[in-house]
Design a protein around this motif. Sequence first.
Motif, PDB file in Angstrom:
ATOM      1  N   ILE A 136       0.858  -1.189   0.000  1.00 41.99           N
ATOM      2  CA  ILE A 136       0.000   0.000   0.000  1.00 41.99           C
ATOM      3  C   ILE A 136       0.887   1.229   0.000  1.00 41.99           C
ATOM      4  O   ILE A 136       1.737   1.398   0.871  1.00 41.99           O
ATOM      5  CB  ILE A 136      -0.916   0.035   1.233  1.00 41.99           C
ATOM      6  N   SER A 137       0.693   2.080  -0.997  1.00 41.40           N
ATOM      7  CA  SER A 137       1.444   3.332  -1.092  1.00 41.40           C
ATOM      8  C   SER A 137       0.627   4.476  -0.513  1.00 41.40           C
ATOM      9  O   SER A 137      -0.546   4.637  -0.833  1.00 41.40           O
ATOM     10  CB  SER A 137       1.784   3.634  -2.552  1.00 41.40           C
ATOM     11  N   THR A 138       1.276   5.265   0.341  1.00 36.52           N
ATOM     12  CA  THR A 138       0.600   6.430   0.937  1.00 36.52           C
ATOM     13  C   THR A 138       1.309   7.725   0.552  1.00 36.52           C
ATOM     14  O   THR A 138       1.436   8.645   1.358  1.00 36.52           O
ATOM     15  CB  THR A 138       0.537   6.292   2.473  1.00 36.52           C
ATOM     16  N   ILE A 139       1.780   7.796  -0.682  1.00 36.65           N
ATOM     17  CA  ILE A 139       2.360   9.050  -1.175  1.00 36.65           C
ATOM     18  C   ILE A 139       1.332  10.172  -1.011  1.00 36.65           C
ATOM     19  O   ILE A 139       1.660  11.278  -0.586  1.00 36.65           O
ATOM     20  CB  ILE A 139       2.784   8.918  -2.652  1.00 36.65           C
ATOM     21  N   ASN A 140       0.078   9.865  -1.355  1.00 41.52           N
ATOM     22  CA  ASN A 140      -1.043  10.766  -1.080  1.00 41.52           C
ATOM     23  C   ASN A 140      -1.906  10.085  -0.018  1.00 41.52           C
ATOM     24  O   ASN A 140      -2.700   9.191  -0.340  1.00 41.52           O
ATOM     25  CB  ASN A 140      -1.856  11.020  -2.344  1.00 41.52           C
ATOM     26  N   PRO A 141      -1.788  10.477   1.262  1.00 44.51           N
ATOM     27  CA  PRO A 141      -2.534   9.806   2.336  1.00 44.51           C
ATOM     28  C   PRO A 141      -4.043   9.828   2.127  1.00 44.51           C
ATOM     29  O   PRO A 141      -4.752   8.958   2.644  1.00 44.51           O
ATOM     30  CB  PRO A 141      -2.133  10.593   3.586  1.00 44.51           C
ATOM     31  N   ALA A 142      -4.545  10.809   1.402  1.00 46.36           N
ATOM     32  CA  ALA A 142      -5.985  10.894   1.162  1.00 46.36           C
ATOM     33  C   ALA A 142      -6.452   9.875   0.122  1.00 46.36           C
ATOM     34  O   ALA A 142      -7.644   9.558   0.056  1.00 46.36           O
ATOM     35  CB  ALA A 142      -6.367  12.299   0.699  1.00 46.36           C
ATOM     36  N   LYS A 143      -5.512   9.355  -0.658  1.00 48.11           N
ATOM     37  CA  LYS A 143      -5.852   8.378  -1.693  1.00 48.11           C
ATOM     38  C   LYS A 143      -4.802   7.261  -1.719  1.00 48.11           C
ATOM     39  O   LYS A 143      -3.972   7.195  -2.639  1.00 48.11           O
ATOM     40  CB  LYS A 143      -5.941   9.056  -3.068  1.00 48.11           C
ATOM     41  N   PRO A 144      -4.801   6.386  -0.708  1.00 46.02           N
ATOM     42  CA  PRO A 144      -3.840   5.266  -0.698  1.00 46.02           C
ATOM     43  C   PRO A 144      -4.045   4.387  -1.934  1.00 46.02           C
ATOM     44  O   PRO A 144      -5.166   4.232  -2.426  1.00 46.02           O
ATOM     45  CB  PRO A 144      -4.191   4.506   0.580  1.00 46.02           C
ATOM     46  N   GLN A 145      -2.954   3.825  -2.415  1.00 49.43           N
ATOM     47  CA  GLN A 145      -3.029   2.980  -3.607  1.00 49.43           C
ATOM     48  C   GLN A 145      -2.496   1.577  -3.307  1.00 49.43           C
ATOM     49  O   GLN A 145      -1.480   1.419  -2.627  1.00 49.43           O
ATOM     50  CB  GLN A 145      -2.221   3.588  -4.747  1.00 49.43           C
ATOM     51  N   PHE A 146      -3.236   0.597  -3.817  1.00 45.72           N
ATOM     52  CA  PHE A 146      -2.773  -0.785  -3.742  1.00 45.72           C
ATOM     53  C   PHE A 146      -1.944  -1.060  -4.991  1.00 45.72           C
ATOM     54  O   PHE A 146      -2.442  -0.947  -6.113  1.00 45.72           O
ATOM     55  CB  PHE A 146      -3.966  -1.736  -3.656  1.00 45.72           C
ATOM     56  N   GLY A 165      10.779  -4.881 -10.512  1.00 49.85           N
ATOM     57  CA  GLY A 165      11.205  -3.498 -10.349  1.00 49.85           C
ATOM     58  C   GLY A 165      10.241  -2.467 -10.885  1.00 49.85           C
ATOM     59  O   GLY A 165      10.515  -1.264 -10.818  1.00 49.85           O
ATOM     60  N   LYS A 166       9.079  -2.886 -11.419  1.00 49.57           N
ATOM     61  CA  LYS A 166       8.083  -1.954 -11.949  1.00 49.57           C
ATOM     62  C   LYS A 166       6.829  -1.989 -11.085  1.00 49.57           C
ATOM     63  O   LYS A 166       6.423  -3.056 -10.612  1.00 49.57           O
ATOM     64  CB  LYS A 166       7.734  -2.304 -13.397  1.00 49.57           C
ATOM     65  N   ASN A 167       6.205  -0.816 -10.914  1.00 44.58           N
ATOM     66  CA  ASN A 167       5.016  -0.697 -10.086  1.00 44.58           C
ATOM     67  C   ASN A 167       3.755  -0.688 -10.938  1.00 44.58           C
ATOM     68  O   ASN A 167       3.678   0.030 -11.945  1.00 44.58           O
ATOM     69  CB  ASN A 167       5.064   0.588  -9.251  1.00 44.58           C
ATOM     70  N   TYR A 168       2.753  -1.473 -10.526  1.00 44.23           N
ATOM     71  CA  TYR A 168       1.477  -1.557 -11.238  1.00 44.23           C
ATOM     72  C   TYR A 168       0.351  -1.215 -10.256  1.00 44.23           C
ATOM     73  O   TYR A 168       0.130  -1.935  -9.276  1.00 44.23           O
ATOM     74  CB  TYR A 168       1.267  -2.957 -11.817  1.00 44.23           C
ATOM     75  N   ILE A 169      -0.341  -0.109 -10.514  1.00 40.36           N
ATOM     76  CA  ILE A 169      -1.423   0.340  -9.639  1.00 40.36           C
ATOM     77  C   ILE A 169      -2.655  -0.524  -9.895  1.00 40.36           C
ATOM     78  O   ILE A 169      -3.167  -0.575 -11.016  1.00 40.36           O
ATOM     79  CB  ILE A 169      -1.750   1.824  -9.868  1.00 40.36           C
ATOM     80  N   VAL A 170      -3.116  -1.183  -8.826  1.00 43.19           N
ATOM     81  CA  VAL A 170      -4.277  -2.068  -8.946  1.00 43.19           C
ATOM     82  C   VAL A 170      -5.556  -1.353  -8.531  1.00 43.19           C
ATOM     83  O   VAL A 170      -6.582  -1.475  -9.193  1.00 43.19           O
ATOM     84  CB  VAL A 170      -4.079  -3.334  -8.087  1.00 43.19           C
ATOM     85  N   ARG A 171      -5.479  -0.585  -7.432  1.00 45.48           N
ATOM     86  CA  ARG A 171      -6.694   0.052  -6.944  1.00 45.48           C
ATOM     87  C   ARG A 171      -6.371   1.209  -6.014  1.00 45.48           C
ATOM     88  O   ARG A 171      -5.372   1.188  -5.298  1.00 45.48           O
ATOM     89  CB  ARG A 171      -7.565  -0.965  -6.201  1.00 45.48           C
ATOM     90  N   GLU A 172      -7.253   2.211  -6.033  1.00 47.37           N
ATOM     91  CA  GLU A 172      -7.212   3.275  -5.042  1.00 47.37           C
ATOM     92  C   GLU A 172      -8.142   2.885  -3.894  1.00 47.37           C
ATOM     93  O   GLU A 172      -9.234   2.372  -4.121  1.00 47.37           O
ATOM     94  CB  GLU A 172      -7.668   4.592  -5.665  1.00 47.37           C
ATOM     95  N   LEU A 173      -7.708   3.138  -2.651  1.00 50.93           N
ATOM     96  CA  LEU A 173      -8.446   2.696  -1.474  1.00 50.93           C
ATOM     97  C   LEU A 173      -8.933   3.870  -0.641  1.00 50.93           C
ATOM     98  O   LEU A 173      -8.420   4.991  -0.774  1.00 50.93           O
ATOM     99  CB  LEU A 173      -7.552   1.799  -0.614  1.00 50.93           C
ATOM    100  N   PRO A 174      -9.902   3.623   0.263  1.00 48.91           N
ATOM    101  CA  PRO A 174     -10.354   4.692   1.165  1.00 48.91           C
ATOM    102  C   PRO A 174      -9.212   5.139   2.081  1.00 48.91           C
ATOM    103  O   PRO A 174      -8.340   4.341   2.440  1.00 48.91           O
ATOM    104  CB  PRO A 174     -11.476   4.030   1.972  1.00 48.91           C
ATOM    105  N   ALA A 175      -9.222   6.392   2.459  1.00 46.56           N
ATOM    106  CA  ALA A 175      -8.186   6.930   3.343  1.00 46.56           C
ATOM    107  C   ALA A 175      -8.330   6.327   4.732  1.00 46.56           C
ATOM    108  O   ALA A 175      -9.377   6.427   5.363  1.00 46.56           O
ATOM    109  CB  ALA A 175      -8.302   8.450   3.414  1.00 46.56           C
ATOM    110  N   THR A 176      -7.291   5.651   5.197  1.00 48.90           N
ATOM    111  CA  THR A 176      -7.242   5.068   6.533  1.00 48.90           C
ATOM    112  C   THR A 176      -5.779   4.830   6.873  1.00 48.90           C
ATOM    113  O   THR A 176      -4.894   5.120   6.072  1.00 48.90           O
ATOM    114  CB  THR A 176      -8.059   3.761   6.603  1.00 48.90           C
TER     115      THR A 176
END
Length: 484
Positions: A290-300, A306-317
Amino acid sequence: MDFLDPKKKKQHTIRLFVGYVLVGIALLMTTSFLVLESNGYFYDTKTHSVIKNGLIFVDSAPDSATVYVNGKRQDTTDARMVLPEGNYNIEISRDGYKTWEKSLKLEGGSIERLVYPFLFPEKPTLTTSKAYAGEPMFSSQSPDRRWVLVQPIAQSFVFDLYDLAVDPAINTSLTIPATVVSVKPGSTLSLVEWSTDNRHVLLKHSFNSGHEYLMVDREAPAQSFNISARLPGEVIDNIALHDKKFDQFYLYKTAGGILSSYDNRSSLPVEIIRNVAVFKPHGADVIAYISTINPAKPQFIIREDGKNYIVRELPATTSFLVDIARFDNHWYTAVYATGSDMTYIYKDPVASVKKINKPITPLAVRQSIIGFMSFSQNTRFMALQSVDGLVVYDFETLRLMRYQLPFATTSKLVWMDGHRLIGNNKSKLTVFDFDGSNKHEIIELSTQHLPFFDRDYENLLSIGKDPTNPTAFAMRRTPLKLKL
């Protein structure tokens, strides 16, 4: 010479034509019958109707058990039963064992594989393998179920090592060298994970002033080492094995959410990712996090090669659950954000993201307040455990099962094998199938220790009250395969 008579020649031609037609009809009927039969249909001569069949394979451990279908003796395991579509109650029984039972609806043309039933002894026995004056502090079993490590006394780093490859299990002593471990007040041990070599086990040693991580070599204890001591000044808040290798690690620091890699040949860790809330590695090159670069929009995100693949944006928690595994050559992963009422399960998420280059549609499973998630040992099932219920998803049949817990517990249920879960129900070892059926209380058990099964599930070792001295504790042996 009839063939020269036009009238007889015409009659002969008609007879041939009729014969060909009849043969064609017979072939068509036979082919249709074979096609219908191959698809599970058969003709019931009593009701003069076509009925569609299903197929049930039944097996058990131990084998040679009797199979009853709707109360009537049908066969013995290993069995192959062709039955008309409908509702059935299957019972498997054998003298000296608890009966296994399942109700199912058999669809026409379908196949049910009931090859996983496990019969537990009706009257399990307990014999003492080794007595202890008090309750042991720590215990853990290797992935191959051969080795069990037990810490009998707090503040002591002398362990009992049980070898379950022999019956009864052999017990030897293992001592972590004083140069490896810090001796400090409030000392407790907890398991991080075993290496797949079944020789090395990573432990977290906590004490009043902090913690450290120890790699214990059960085969050559003198070669054990203190990972924290090798990296003085480095903050390690969490740790995981890289590709399950005993000398390669992922190191996590809460401040900044920094995830780094480190191996015994390196002088310092190498930073991989920042702003990581939680992570779960798999194999040599996959990390679900879980990436929290933007805490309001955590990303799974899944990191692969070595490459990042965004699967989903999650609720802020601030709290998340993540898990990942492989089953039948496919990747499966699950993610849950605390406070949400949705758990998302994905199949081959990276391949899907690569293909459509945008967030993908999951199998969304609604379940309130998930406390734990886990894959079965064969990774066929994913269990989502809440306060009062379980959701189990079967990746093989694509079935979703939702049911109340067979008993109340706030502790994490553990997979006994590929099809059964176990838990501690009021100091009783309790087991039940993945669908919630066949709940059995087996033996009394310490609330602090899981049971240990040998490689073939023929014997159960457990820590609990000594059968010969109720004021003491013991490692006890319970045969699961009876000699009848």
